[in-house]
Enzyme design. Structure first.
Site, PDB file in Angstrom:
ATOM      1  N   HIS A 164      13.507  10.814 -11.408  1.00  0.00           N
ATOM      2  CA  HIS A 164      14.245  11.119 -10.164  1.00  0.00           C
ATOM      3  C   HIS A 164      13.311  11.150  -8.962  1.00  0.00           C
ATOM      4  O   HIS A 164      13.572  11.853  -7.993  1.00  0.00           O
ATOM      5  CB  HIS A 164      14.975  12.462 -10.248  1.00  0.00           C
ATOM      6  CG  HIS A 164      15.763  12.638 -11.503  1.00  0.00           C
ATOM      7  ND1 HIS A 164      17.087  12.289 -11.616  1.00  0.00           N
ATOM      8  CD2 HIS A 164      15.393  13.102 -12.728  1.00  0.00           C
ATOM      9  CE1 HIS A 164      17.511  12.542 -12.846  1.00  0.00           C
ATOM     10  NE2 HIS A 164      16.495  13.032 -13.545  1.00  0.00           N
ATOM     11  N   SER A 285       0.785  -4.608  11.865  1.00  0.00           N
ATOM     12  CA  SER A 285       1.848  -4.587  12.863  1.00  0.00           C
ATOM     13  C   SER A 285       1.352  -5.277  14.115  1.00  0.00           C
ATOM     14  O   SER A 285       0.152  -5.258  14.417  1.00  0.00           O
ATOM     15  CB  SER A 285       2.202  -3.132  13.152  1.00  0.00           C
ATOM     16  OG  SER A 285       2.744  -3.015  14.433  1.00  0.00           O
ATOM     17  N   LYS A 291      -1.729  -0.026  11.247  1.00  0.00           N
ATOM     18  CA  LYS A 291      -0.835  -0.280  10.111  1.00  0.00           C
ATOM     19  C   LYS A 291      -1.432  -1.198   9.053  1.00  0.00           C
ATOM     20  O   LYS A 291      -2.143  -2.135   9.338  1.00  0.00           O
ATOM     21  CB  LYS A 291       0.466  -0.916  10.615  1.00  0.00           C
ATOM     22  CG  LYS A 291       1.314   0.038  11.409  1.00  0.00           C
ATOM     23  CD  LYS A 291       2.092   0.962  10.507  1.00  0.00           C
ATOM     24  CE  LYS A 291       3.361   0.274  10.109  1.00  0.00           C
ATOM     25  NZ  LYS A 291       4.136   0.978   9.155  1.00  0.00           N
ATOM     26  N   GLU A 298       6.907  -6.602  -0.550  1.00  0.00           N
ATOM     27  CA  GLU A 298       8.269  -6.549  -0.011  1.00  0.00           C
ATOM     28  C   GLU A 298       8.955  -7.907  -0.163  1.00  0.00           C
ATOM     29  O   GLU A 298      10.147  -7.984  -0.455  1.00  0.00           O
ATOM     30  CB  GLU A 298       8.239  -6.113   1.464  1.00  0.00           C
ATOM     31  CG  GLU A 298       7.831  -4.663   1.611  1.00  0.00           C
ATOM     32  CD  GLU A 298       7.540  -4.261   3.047  1.00  0.00           C
ATOM     33  OE1 GLU A 298       7.749  -3.092   3.383  1.00  0.00           O
ATOM     34  OE2 GLU A 298       7.081  -5.112   3.837  1.00  0.00           O
TER      35      GLU A 298
END
Ligand code: ARG
Length: 513
Positions: A164, A285, A291, A298
């Site tokens: 979980h 970024s 970043k 992804e």
């Protein structure tokens, strides 16, 4: 400009827009070289049964030679003549047109005897698929090897196991990496099994119902390295289930990669900070210079959705086609080739990510230390030592954890003796408080791993066994795949020899590859 070859019945050429609309020529670049190999085998067979004379065969084979392709690298095309001159609907028609234009209709017009585009296209697809399956299996094996290599570096690196997304038990980084390996082994097994189903030659099934030409299907099948024949000509030309099964295996495999990507993305957040991706495998970024984004992972996640979508498209595409070939089937080809490309790229990117990420061992360990993940291990020792029902000990441990959390998340071993005593009394458990405190103190994350040695657990001995069993499986699959490669290479070397033997070259010079 050559007229569309097949238009014996129609008086007019196809409307240009219609031709563009239904042409598969661009997509067919992927099967060009297989189509030529299939045609070589077919013509050798036509010669064997007396339909083509030696001279005719030689002229057709020489003409096919001029459409250059790399015979060693069956999937790759070196060049194709501009299709502008030819009004062809697909690669099959284009090649026949090129040969006829080159050597004339009297000889070139014989090459399509006893076959149809319907058996030809599925032949090409299956030949390409065999090579793709071999490539994909090798890529999966490489990812598993990287996982195993990395896991060996982290057999003792403590990390929380999660359920979980809440910290559950104490584990090791290697246990995670090996878990992915086991899933990928099943993916490997699935994708690999597709090979056999597609290794049956459909060539000679013709349009749907065979032919009166005394063709030798076994001969063409063996020239092209097939293990056997698709038995039923209707099934051979109209069924695509084995291709869709392959797509479904690719989708399942991508879901494995996507889940791995998801773990890594999460672990690379500042909040977790368990792993650091290599600069080579992260983006940044345009505006926030600090970043470091896990974009390749992804993209694996998003491409997974695309492959799954293509599986759905392919299922919908076939579900209400009556028996026999329909042009709808043409649109399966890009679904197959795009999915295959995505899968190959994703596997090699995933391997790179695994090879290059760094585990922040301090963070994985600190976070596990703070997690109360040893609670179950403490409870189990009490169960064993005092023969107290597990449910009662569960209450005791729950009360201790609740107390610790309320007191600024102190560790279980930091709870004061009088508080432990109070909780013991409250839960009516009769154990000596000092003994309980000793067990709590003694149950470090490292010790918990040694105590928990059930089959399949993160215990170091268990992990050794897992590594052994994964490595054994990899050896078996490695052998299967190299045998398949050898068989195909031998068949195509032999085909090449036959082609050379039956081709008369200008000035008796052999064509160089
Ligand atoms: N381009 C077609 C395909 O990709 C080849 C077979 C066409 N056959 C036919 N009878 N129209 O499926």
């Amino acid at each position: 400009m050559i007229d569309i070859l097949y238009r014996s019945r129609q008086k007019e050429n196809l409307d240009k827009n219609v031709l563009n609309f239904l042409s598969s020529l661009n997509e067919d670049a992927n099967i060009l070289s297989y189509d030529i190999l299939g045609t070589q085998a077919h013509c050798l067979m036509l010669h064997k049964i007396g339909i083509l004379t030696s001279n005719e065969l030689s002229q057709i084979l020489s003409s096919l030679r001029k459409i250059k392709f790399d015979s060693k690298n069956r999937g790759k095309i070196q060049n194709i003549r501009s299709n502008e001159l030819y009004l062809s609907e697909d690669i099959h028609e284009l090649i026949e047109s090129i040969v006829i234009q080159d050597i004339g209709l009297d000889i070139g017009g014989k090459m399509h005897t006893g076959r149809s585009r319907n058996d030809q296209v599925i032949l090409d697809i299956r030949m390409k698929l065999r090579d793709d399956i071999i490539d994909i299996c090798e890529l999966i094996i490489n990812v598993i090897k990287s996982l195993v290599r990395k896991s060996k570096e982290h057999t003792n690196t403590i990390i929380s196991l999660y359920t979980h997304l809440q910290q559950a038990q104490i584990g090791t980084v290697s246990h995670y990496l090996l878990s992915y390996s086991f899933t990928l082994l099943r993916d490997l097994e699935r994708v690999s099994s597709s090979f056999e189903k597609n290794n049956l030659s459909p060539l000679g099934s013709c349009a749907i119902g065979g032919t009166g030409i005394p063709i030798d299907r076994n001969y063409t099948a063996s020239l092209l390295g097939f293990k056997g024949l698709s038995e039923n000509s209707i099934d051979a030309t109209s069924s695509r289930d084995s291709l869709i099964e392959y797509l479904s295996f690719l989708s399942i495999m991508m879901s494995t990669l996507s889940r791995i990507a998801e773990d890594f993305i999460l672990w690379s957040t500042s909040e977790f900070n368990y792993i650091e991706l290599s600069d080579k495998y992260s983006s940044t970024s345009s505006v926030m210079p600090q970043k470091k984004n896990p974009d390749p992972l992804e993209i694996i996640r998003s491409r997974t959705s695309i492959v799954m979508g293509m599986l759905m498209s392919s299922l919908s595409l076939i579900k209400n086609l009556p028996s026999g070939y329909h042009r709808d089937l043409q649109d399966l080809k890009p679904l197959l080739s795009k999915s295959t490309t995505i899968v190959k790229e994703s596997l090699s990117i995933m391997k790179g990510v695994i090879d290059t990420f760094i585990v922040n061992e301090k963070n994985t360990c600190n976070s596990a230390n703070k997690s109360y993940g040893v609670s179950l291990d403490i409870a189990e020792q009490i169960v064993i030592k005092y023969n107290i029902p597990f449910r009662k000990v569960h209450k005791l441990m729950g009360a201790l954890v609740q107390h610790a959390v309320k007191n600024e998340n102190i560790s279980l071993s930091e709870i004061a003796k009088e508080d432990v005593n109070k909780i013991l009394k409250f839960t009516k458990i009769k154990i000596d408080v000092d003994e309980l405190m000793y067990i709590i103190k003694d149950t470090t994350p490292e010790k918990s791993l040694l105590l928990r040695n059930s089959y399949g657990s993160p215990n170091p001995m268990q992990q050794k066994d897992m590594v052994n069993s994964i490595e054994k499986s990899l050896l078996v699959y490695g052998k299967v795949i190299s045998q398949r490669k050898e068989l195909l290479d031998a068949a195509f070397d032999n085909l090449e020899k036959e082609v050379i033997l039956n081709t008369i070259f200008d000035n008796k010079k052999k064509i160089k590859h």
